[in-house]
Scaffold this active site. Structure first.
Site, mmCIF file in Angstrom:
data_model
loop_
_atom_site.group_PDB
_atom_site.id
_atom_site.type_symbol
_atom_site.label_atom_id
_atom_site.label_comp_id
_atom_site.label_asym_id
_atom_site.label_seq_id
_atom_site.Cartn_x
_atom_site.Cartn_y
_atom_site.Cartn_z
ATOM 1 N N ASP A 13 -0.136 10.127 2.290
ATOM 2 C CA ASP A 13 -0.349 8.978 1.839
ATOM 3 C C ASP A 13 -1.901 8.444 1.711
ATOM 4 O O ASP A 13 -2.659 7.782 3.242
ATOM 5 C CB ASP A 13 0.315 7.362 2.342
ATOM 6 C CG ASP A 13 0.626 5.972 1.919
ATOM 7 O OD1 ASP A 13 -0.395 5.868 0.651
ATOM 8 O OD2 ASP A 13 1.654 5.599 2.356
ATOM 9 N N CYS A 53 0.309 2.585 -4.407
ATOM 10 C CA CYS A 53 1.300 3.768 -3.625
ATOM 11 C C CYS A 53 2.605 3.570 -4.285
ATOM 12 O O CYS A 53 3.069 4.426 -5.379
ATOM 13 C CB CYS A 53 2.107 3.642 -2.114
ATOM 14 S SG CYS A 53 0.667 3.289 -0.506
ATOM 15 N N HIS A 103 8.923 4.351 -0.709
ATOM 16 C CA HIS A 103 8.339 3.469 -1.491
ATOM 17 C C HIS A 103 8.801 3.441 -3.020
ATOM 18 O O HIS A 103 7.690 2.843 -3.620
ATOM 19 C CB HIS A 103 6.718 3.095 -1.159
ATOM 20 C CG HIS A 103 5.948 2.020 -1.229
ATOM 21 N ND1 HIS A 103 4.822 2.053 -0.424
ATOM 22 C CD2 HIS A 103 6.285 0.751 -1.524
ATOM 23 C CE1 HIS A 103 4.377 0.578 -0.553
ATOM 24 N NE2 HIS A 103 5.187 -0.592 -0.626
ATOM 25 N N ASP A 287 -0.728 10.158 -2.548
ATOM 26 C CA ASP A 287 -0.170 9.227 -3.452
ATOM 27 C C ASP A 287 -1.391 9.041 -4.060
ATOM 28 O O ASP A 287 -2.227 8.406 -5.499
ATOM 29 C CB ASP A 287 0.774 8.199 -3.254
ATOM 30 C CG ASP A 287 0.409 7.419 -1.904
ATOM 31 O OD1 ASP A 287 -0.617 7.875 -1.029
ATOM 32 O OD2 ASP A 287 1.324 6.714 -1.621
#
Length: 491
Positions: A13, A53, A103, A287
């Site tokens: 991330d 995200c 997420h 991401d």
């Protein structure tokens, strides 16, 4: 080499494309990622289509662009009417597991995600968590009790323990010729901030004074609260004080990357130990990236390379060239159809991404002409207008509702410090890229409406000033458990 490879997909991330040693740009220690690049292919022009995200992860899972999967900002829930990568692989006989940050399930970041459609096809094994950025109080839910299971220490280490156990179980089944192939996602939350929540042994590798700032970050000034928009402060602190703080934060970011590199090394070791290396396609990506003070800005959402550019490494013995580096553009939305293509699984016609299996296998003539980048609903506090853009093998071009904004030659100007937009000598390049951009607008059904209009269409109920969904507090069991760990009383 199997014609139906296992797939180990490692997703991190907020890691930008240059934050690994093999990129040759930043001084980050990543021996295992460097090895992975040497044994496979590194895609220099890999990008996040919508660099935040939730929209980025939905692009990856569905193979659809943002206005088609409809998750235009964070904390929206992915509908159950999509055929994801995992659905397609499961239908083709794969066993699909997921560990780590998810997420794409809505506003409740501490929610238990039960078996069924909310897991989007990852039905063989699940240790997912909607969203947690408290790296020394990580957890997942046990399906039998619906109660959290807490990791001791650094969250990625505990998630790696689960992944290694899963890989060993699959390796134990290799003697059975009828054993199904697997697809395992391991999704780590770092190097997303907080940058300082990382084991000390990795922080010690990066004394802040040793950090070399990128050329486009040397004049930035650190904001006192947050780092989303412009970073300039109004105080009178000397630039040297800002530079010291920048180096301190970047040191933590690099320490996270090195800690994750060690986790990747353990995953690769588990494949080798179990005799799975040759039959497993390994993918490593993020991401989106992190500006980290480049262009005087922070975090994501921005159209510059530090935000949209992501690492992408692929290794598959005999299936993907070793030691190859390519500038052919590829994006998150292309990964689901490409992996299906490599696995010999039919690609659903509703996927927007391109099946680039031939390109991944080494055929440069099969590379894409361009990839689409966009952020249609930018809240005002980010300090930038809504934007759309294209990335080609050489250029990044970005427009706003008012017209051309950015044009960069990414070969001669890799830090994008010289904006060529509106210059007479580059008018022909700008015109051609603008035509390409408008073709992408048509393909993605994007009318370039205002952020407020997009919020009304795609995120009913959101705060129309901040374009964010109302976020409920964490469940008591999570809040209390994390509080105990913060006080040093948790187990």
């Amino acid at each position: 080499m199997s014609t139906r490879p296992n797939i180990l997909f490692v997703l991190v991330d907020q890691m930008r494309s240059t934050a690994m040693g093999c990129a040759g740009v930043e001084g980050v220690h990543t021996p295992h990622l460097d090895r992975l690049a040497g044994e496979g292919t590194r895609f220099v022009n890999a990008v996040s289509n919508t660099p935040a995200c939730t929209p980025a992860r939905a692009c990856l899972l569905t193979g659809k662009h943002t206005l088609h999967h409809r998750l235009i900002n964070n904390d929206l829930q992915l509908g159950h009417d999509h055929r994801t990568l995992a659905h397609c692989l499961t239908d083709a006989g794969y066993r699909c597991g997921y560990i780590g940050k998810w997420h794409v399930d809505g506003v409740n970041r501490g929610a238990y995600i039960p078996p069924g459609p909310r897991r989007q096809g990852f039905d063989d094994f699940w240790a997912g968590t909607e969203c947690n950025h408290n790296y020394f109080a990580g957890y997942y839910y046990d399906d039998a009790t619906r109660q959290p299971v807490w990791f001791d220490g650094y969250e990625p280490d505990g998630q790696t323990d689960l992944a290694v156990r899963y890989l060993r179980q699959r390796a134990a089944e290799r003697s059975d010729a009828s054993a199904d192939p697997f697809c395992l996602f391991v999704s780590y939350s770092p190097p997303h901030c907080p940058y300082e929540q990382v084991p000390q042994e990795h922080l010690d590798r990066y004394p802040p004074e040793s950090i070399e700032l990128l050329p486009n970050a040397r004049d930035a000034r650190v904001q006192s609260g947050g780092s989303r928009g412009r970073l300039a402060r109004t105080d009178d602190a000397p630039q040297a004080a800002h530079d010291a703080r920048k180096r301190e934060l970047i040191a933590g970011y690099y320490a996270h990357v090195t800690a994750l590199d060690a986790c990747v090394g353990r995953l690769l070791g588990a494949l080798e130990e179990g005799g799975l290396t040759e039959d497993t396609l390994v993918v490593f990506t993020s991401d989106h990236g992190d500006m980290l003070f480049s262009h005087n800005r922070g975090w994501k959402v921005k159209p510059w390379r530090e935000s949209v550019g992501i690492p992408l490494l692929m290794r598959w013995g005999g299936g993907i060239p070793c030691g190859r580096t390519t500038r052919g553009p590829i994006s998150l939305v292309d990964l689901a159809p490409t992996l299906l293509d490599l696995a010999g699984v039919p690609v659903p016609p509703e996927m927007d991404g391109r099946a680039l299996g031939a390109f991944v296998r080494g055929d440069e003539s099969a590379r894409a002409e361009s990839v689409w980048i966009n952020f249609p609903a930018v809240p005002a506090y980010w300090g930038i207008p809504p934007w759309r853009g294209v990335v080609t093998e050489r250029h990044t071009y970005v427009a706003t509702p008012d017209g051309p904004w950015l044009l960069h030659d990414d070969v001669t100007d890799p830090f994008q410090m010289d904006n060529l937009a509106h210059r007479v000598e580059h008018r022909e390049i700008e015109r051609n890229l603008d035509l390409l951009l408008h073709d992408w607008l048509r393909r993605t059904d994007d009318d370039f409406a205002s952020p407020r209009e997009f919020a009304l269409r795609y995120a009913p109920g959101c705060n129309l000033e901040r374009l964010e969904m109302p976020s409920p507090p964490l469940p008591d069991v999570i809040r209390e458990g994390q509080g105990k760990r913060a006080r040093g009383t948790g187990h």
